[in-house]
Design a protein around this motif. Structure first.
Motif, short mmCIF file in Angstrom:
data_model
loop_
_atom_site.label_atom_id
_atom_site.label_comp_id
_atom_site.label_asym_id
_atom_site.label_seq_id
_atom_site.Cartn_x
_atom_site.Cartn_y
_atom_site.Cartn_z
N ARG A 115 -2.44 1.57 25.61
CA ARG A 115 -2.12 0.28 26.22
C ARG A 115 -2.67 -0.89 25.43
N ASP A 116 -3.95 -0.83 25.06
CA ASP A 116 -4.58 -1.94 24.35
C ASP A 116 -3.88 -2.22 23.02
N ARG A 117 -3.56 -1.17 22.29
CA ARG A 117 -2.87 -1.33 20.99
C ARG A 117 -1.52 -2.00 21.18
N LEU A 118 -0.77 -1.56 22.19
CA LEU A 118 0.55 -2.15 22.46
C LEU A 118 0.42 -3.62 22.84
N GLU A 119 -0.53 -3.93 23.72
CA GLU A 119 -0.72 -5.32 24.16
C GLU A 119 -1.10 -6.22 22.99
N LYS A 120 -1.96 -5.75 22.12
CA LYS A 120 -2.35 -6.55 20.94
C LYS A 120 -1.17 -6.75 20.00
N TYR A 121 -0.36 -5.71 19.83
CA TYR A 121 0.81 -5.81 18.95
C TYR A 121 1.80 -6.84 19.50
N ILE A 160 12.99 -14.04 22.17
CA ILE A 160 11.60 -13.59 22.30
C ILE A 160 11.57 -12.17 22.86
N VAL A 161 12.32 -11.95 23.94
CA VAL A 161 12.35 -10.62 24.57
C VAL A 161 12.93 -9.59 23.61
N ARG A 162 14.01 -9.94 22.94
CA ARG A 162 14.62 -9.01 21.98
C ARG A 162 13.62 -8.59 20.93
N ASP A 163 12.88 -9.56 20.37
CA ASP A 163 11.93 -9.25 19.32
C ASP A 163 10.74 -8.45 19.84
N ILE A 164 10.27 -8.77 21.03
CA ILE A 164 9.18 -7.99 21.61
C ILE A 164 9.61 -6.54 21.78
N LYS A 165 10.80 -6.35 22.35
CA LYS A 165 11.28 -4.99 22.60
C LYS A 165 11.53 -4.24 21.29
N SER A 166 12.26 -4.84 20.38
CA SER A 166 12.63 -4.12 19.15
C SER A 166 11.41 -3.87 18.27
N SER A 173 8.13 -3.83 19.08
CA SER A 173 7.14 -2.92 19.67
C SER A 173 7.68 -1.50 19.71
N SER A 174 8.97 -1.32 19.97
CA SER A 174 9.57 0.02 19.93
C SER A 174 9.45 0.60 18.53
N LYS A 175 9.75 -0.21 17.52
CA LYS A 175 9.65 0.26 16.14
C LYS A 175 8.22 0.68 15.81
N MET A 176 7.25 -0.12 16.22
CA MET A 176 5.85 0.22 15.97
C MET A 176 5.48 1.55 16.61
N MET A 177 5.83 1.72 17.89
CA MET A 177 5.48 2.97 18.59
C MET A 177 6.18 4.17 17.96
N ASN A 178 7.44 3.99 17.57
CA ASN A 178 8.18 5.09 16.93
C ASN A 178 7.65 5.39 15.53
N ASP A 179 7.34 4.34 14.76
CA ASP A 179 6.79 4.55 13.42
C ASP A 179 5.44 5.26 13.46
N GLU A 180 4.67 5.00 14.51
CA GLU A 180 3.35 5.62 14.65
C GLU A 180 3.41 6.94 15.42
N ASN A 181 4.64 7.38 15.71
CA ASN A 181 4.85 8.67 16.38
C ASN A 181 4.04 8.83 17.67
N LYS A 215 12.24 9.48 20.83
CA LYS A 215 12.31 8.08 20.44
C LYS A 215 12.02 7.19 21.66
N PHE A 216 11.14 6.21 21.47
CA PHE A 216 10.81 5.27 22.54
C PHE A 216 11.81 4.13 22.57
N ASN A 217 12.22 3.73 23.77
CA ASN A 217 13.06 2.56 23.96
C ASN A 217 12.66 1.86 25.26
N TRP A 218 12.84 0.56 25.27
CA TRP A 218 12.74 -0.21 26.51
C TRP A 218 14.12 -0.19 27.17
N GLN A 219 14.16 -0.34 28.48
CA GLN A 219 15.45 -0.44 29.17
C GLN A 219 16.13 -1.74 28.80
#
Length: 156
Positions: A28-34, A72-78, A80-88, A93-97
């Motif tokens: 959670r902390d890593r995602l929030e900081k990102y 803003i929302v598009r960039d946050i979603k895309s 952050s999803s890329k970061m989580m997927n790149d870091e496995n 595959k992670f996606n936001w709704q």
């Protein structure tokens, strides 16, 4: 832009695809900081953020009116999803709704809304995300069709 002033506060709310509880306390902390970095790079001010296992709340001071909220929302979603997927972070595959909520507040409400967002862990011991989200839509008098409001599976 000279002589342009604004004071706008927006709470953004969106969910993990299929409302899966994927965001662990350890991540959670890593995602929030990102996400904080994404928001700052968009010239906006982060006031509060809390990533629940299946959804997220973000309160921003909407400063740069040349940057549209959907962008803003598009960039946050895309991003952050890329970061989580790149870091496995996950097997798949992670996606936001698709979709999000954006709710505006006055300066006098910022402290209360910030505390509400930061207290999400306790809040959701008493109320489901579905109840919370439908309550927000009702409170803000937003007309909606329940079948188009995210994908809620807690009734199954």
């Amino acid at each position: 832009m000279a002589n342009t002033y604004s004071q706008i506060f927006i709470q953004l709310v969106f969910a993990v695809k299929y409302r899966e509880k994927l965001i662990t306390e350890e991540k959670r902390d890593r995602l929030e900081k990102y996400i904080t970095g994404i928001i700052q790079n968009k010239n906006q001010k982060l006031l509060a953020i809390y990533a629940n296992p299946d959804h997220i709340h973000i309160l921003i001071g909407y400063n740069d009116l040349n940057v549209l909220i959907p962008d803003i929302v598009r960039d946050i979603k895309s991003d952050s999803s890329k970061m989580m997927n790149d870091e496995n972070w996950f097997r798949g595959k992670f996606n936001w709704q698709i979709g999000y909520g954006a709710f505006s507040y006055s300066k006098s409400q910022v402290d209360r809304v910030s505390k509400y967002i930061l207290n999400q862990k306790e809040h959701h011991k008493k109320q489901s995300f579905k109840q919370e989200y439908l309550e927000l839509l009702t409170k803000f008098e937003i007309e909606y069709k329940e079948e188009y409001v995210f994908e809620f599976f807690d009734d199954l």
